[in-house]
Design a protein around this motif. Structure first.
Motif, PDB file in Angstrom:
ATOM      1  N   THR A 185       0.784  -1.235   0.000  1.00  0.00           N
ATOM      2  CA  THR A 185       0.000   0.000   0.000  1.00  0.00           C
ATOM      3  C   THR A 185       0.821   1.293   0.000  1.00  0.00           C
ATOM      4  O   THR A 185       0.277   2.346  -0.341  1.00  0.00           O
ATOM      5  N   TYR A 186       2.088   1.255   0.384  1.00  0.00           N
ATOM      6  CA  TYR A 186       2.824   2.512   0.561  1.00  0.00           C
ATOM      7  C   TYR A 186       3.078   3.182  -0.794  1.00  0.00           C
ATOM      8  O   TYR A 186       3.548   2.534  -1.741  1.00  0.00           O
ATOM      9  N   PRO A 187       2.811   4.498  -0.912  1.00  0.00           N
ATOM     10  CA  PRO A 187       2.890   5.168  -2.219  1.00  0.00           C
ATOM     11  C   PRO A 187       4.284   5.682  -2.592  1.00  0.00           C
ATOM     12  O   PRO A 187       4.474   6.136  -3.718  1.00  0.00           O
ATOM     13  N   PHE A 188       5.252   5.678  -1.685  1.00  0.00           N
ATOM     14  CA  PHE A 188       6.603   6.175  -1.933  1.00  0.00           C
ATOM     15  C   PHE A 188       6.598   7.599  -2.508  1.00  0.00           C
ATOM     16  O   PHE A 188       7.012   7.825  -3.655  1.00  0.00           O
ATOM     17  N   PRO A 189       6.132   8.569  -1.721  1.00  0.00           N
ATOM     18  CA  PRO A 189       6.104   9.958  -2.200  1.00  0.00           C
ATOM     19  C   PRO A 189       7.516  10.506  -2.408  1.00  0.00           C
ATOM     20  O   PRO A 189       8.482  10.047  -1.803  1.00  0.00           O
ATOM     21  N   GLU A 190       7.628  11.508  -3.259  1.00  0.00           N
ATOM     22  CA  GLU A 190       8.915  12.122  -3.544  1.00  0.00           C
ATOM     23  C   GLU A 190       9.358  13.009  -2.377  1.00  0.00           C
ATOM     24  O   GLU A 190       8.550  13.748  -1.800  1.00  0.00           O
ATOM     25  N   LEU A 191      10.645  12.936  -2.046  1.00  0.00           N
ATOM     26  CA  LEU A 191      11.241  13.734  -0.990  1.00  0.00           C
ATOM     27  C   LEU A 191      12.292  14.657  -1.590  1.00  0.00           C
ATOM     28  O   LEU A 191      12.991  14.289  -2.532  1.00  0.00           O
ATOM     29  N   SER A 192      12.387  15.852  -1.024  1.00  0.00           N
ATOM     30  CA  SER A 192      13.444  16.789  -1.414  1.00  0.00           C
ATOM     31  C   SER A 192      14.387  16.978  -0.238  1.00  0.00           C
ATOM     32  O   SER A 192      13.939  17.192   0.902  1.00  0.00           O
ATOM     33  N   VAL A 193      15.678  16.896  -0.495  1.00  0.00           N
ATOM     34  CA  VAL A 193      16.685  16.989   0.551  1.00  0.00           C
ATOM     35  C   VAL A 193      17.674  18.090   0.194  1.00  0.00           C
ATOM     36  O   VAL A 193      18.174  18.146  -0.936  1.00  0.00           O
ATOM     37  N   THR A 194      17.953  18.971   1.146  1.00  0.00           N
ATOM     38  CA  THR A 194      19.022  19.953   0.992  1.00  0.00           C
ATOM     39  C   THR A 194      19.935  19.853   2.198  1.00  0.00           C
ATOM     40  O   THR A 194      19.487  19.538   3.299  1.00  0.00           O
ATOM     41  N   TYR A 195      21.216  20.132   1.990  1.00  0.00           N
ATOM     42  CA  TYR A 195      22.151  20.084   3.117  1.00  0.00           C
ATOM     43  C   TYR A 195      23.198  21.181   2.962  1.00  0.00           C
ATOM     44  O   TYR A 195      23.469  21.662   1.854  1.00  0.00           O
TER      45      TYR A 195
END
Length: 342
Positions: A185-195
């Motif tokens: 069921t998990y949709p794996f949404p997009e993540l944005s990462v900044t460092y």
């Protein structure tokens, strides 16, 4: 980069040991181990106070530390117990992690035995190591933070434990059901990462990605080496991201990472930073040291030498040697190193 301080001995004039016992940690009751531990402590001549109340134990330990008679605060439990202790104890309170939980990642990395007599001996001749901590939206963590699929699993397992599943005790088996369900069921949404190195440094963006991990210590799950160079005393946090979502891709990432081959993947990114921001366009959970943390956005920074932990002399010697090696070839101030091979 902040230089790590050498380990120190416990205060010789402090003889009070405070013990927080989490009776729900681990697969089964730890009462017998507690009793053996208390007998061993008393044989050394120390005074002991035991509590199962987190607030009571930490407040008392903070007061006794200010008075100067606290030798250390012992947490008998797992990584969740350690997480609460570092968030509730005052800076400078020596913490001894007595592993009795499901995974015990922090205690394992510090070389702390599960044997009650061995842990009691650390109160007598252990060394104090100053570790960095991560701060995630203001809440400290010792080992790691992550968001996405694994955080959703942690959140589900936590809800079941709080509802009384298995008497509130946890085990690796308790993760199997939630993992299978979320794989469907998990949709794996997009993540944005900044460092970045700090507030003044230019940010580097990573994304979109499906998996994001931030480590202070190089421990995850059963020992998956996602960031094996994470140090815990270098004033930096290690970031690992994978770009593609989905169950099949996740299994592939796991297999490749177990063989320590993931740095060569084109969709894997490894970096070091002092500040990290993770966002998503929809609600996404994050977890800290195996406990639910909340939902994105997530602002993470490193707090150098924030936590004092009691470790075996052999662990202290290893860290001291590592510190000397680091000082001989220092990292330039302001440098953020990418671990991805060229």
């Amino acid at each position: 980069m902040d230089q790590a301080l050498p380990p120190q001995s416990l205060p010789s004039d402090a003889d009070l040991v405070m013990v927080l016992h989490n009776p729900r940690a681990g697969r089964r009751s730890s009462q017998r181990r507690l009793e053996r531990f208390l007998r061993a402590i008393e044989a050394y001549g120390y005074r002991v106070e035991v509590s199962t109340d987190l607030a009571q134990a930490t407040e008392a330990a903070n007061r006794r530390h200010e008075r100067g008679d606290l030798r250390c605060l012992v947490g008998l439990g797992g990584d969740g117990t350690a997480l609460e202790l570092i968030n509730r104890s005052s800076p400078g309170v020596p913490l001894l992690l007595f592993p009795a939980g499901t995974s015990n990642l922090a205690a394992s990395h510090l070389g702390i035995s599960k044997n009650p007599q061995a842990v009691a001996q650390l109160i007598h001749d252990g060394r104090i190591l100053r570790l960095d901590a991560g701060s995630a939206n203001g809440r400290l963590f010792l080992v790691m933070a992550s968001c996405g699929f694994d955080a959703a699993v942690v959140e589900t397992v936590h809800r079941r434990r709080m509802a009384g599943y298995r008497g509130g005790h946890g085990s690796f088996l308790s993760f199997i059901g939630p993992i299978i369900k979320l794989m469907r069921t998990y949709p794996f949404p997009e993540l944005s990462v900044t460092y970045s190195l700090d507030d003044q440094s230019e940010e580097t963006a990573i994304g979109p990605v499906a998996w994001a991990f931030v480590f202070n210590l190089p421990k995850y799950g059963w020992g998956l080496p996602l960031t094996p160079k994470a140090d815990g005393t270098d004033g930096q946090l290690d970031v690992c991201t994978f770009a593609r979502g989905g169950v099949a891709r996740g299994l592939w990432y796991t297999a490749v990472s177990q063989l320590a081959l993931h740095p060569g993947l084109p969709d894997c990114r490894l970096a070091r930073a002092r500040r990290i921001r993770i966002t998503a366009a929809e609600p996404v959970s994050y977890q800290l040291d195996g406990d639910p943390g909340g939902a994105l956005p997530l602002e993470i920074e490193v707090l150098a030498r924030r936590v004092q932990v009691v470790v075996p002399p052999r662990t202290a010697a290893k860290w001291k040697s590592r510190t000397l090696d680091t000082e001989s070839v220092p990292v330039q101030a302001g440098e953020i190193r990418d671990d991805k091979p060229s």
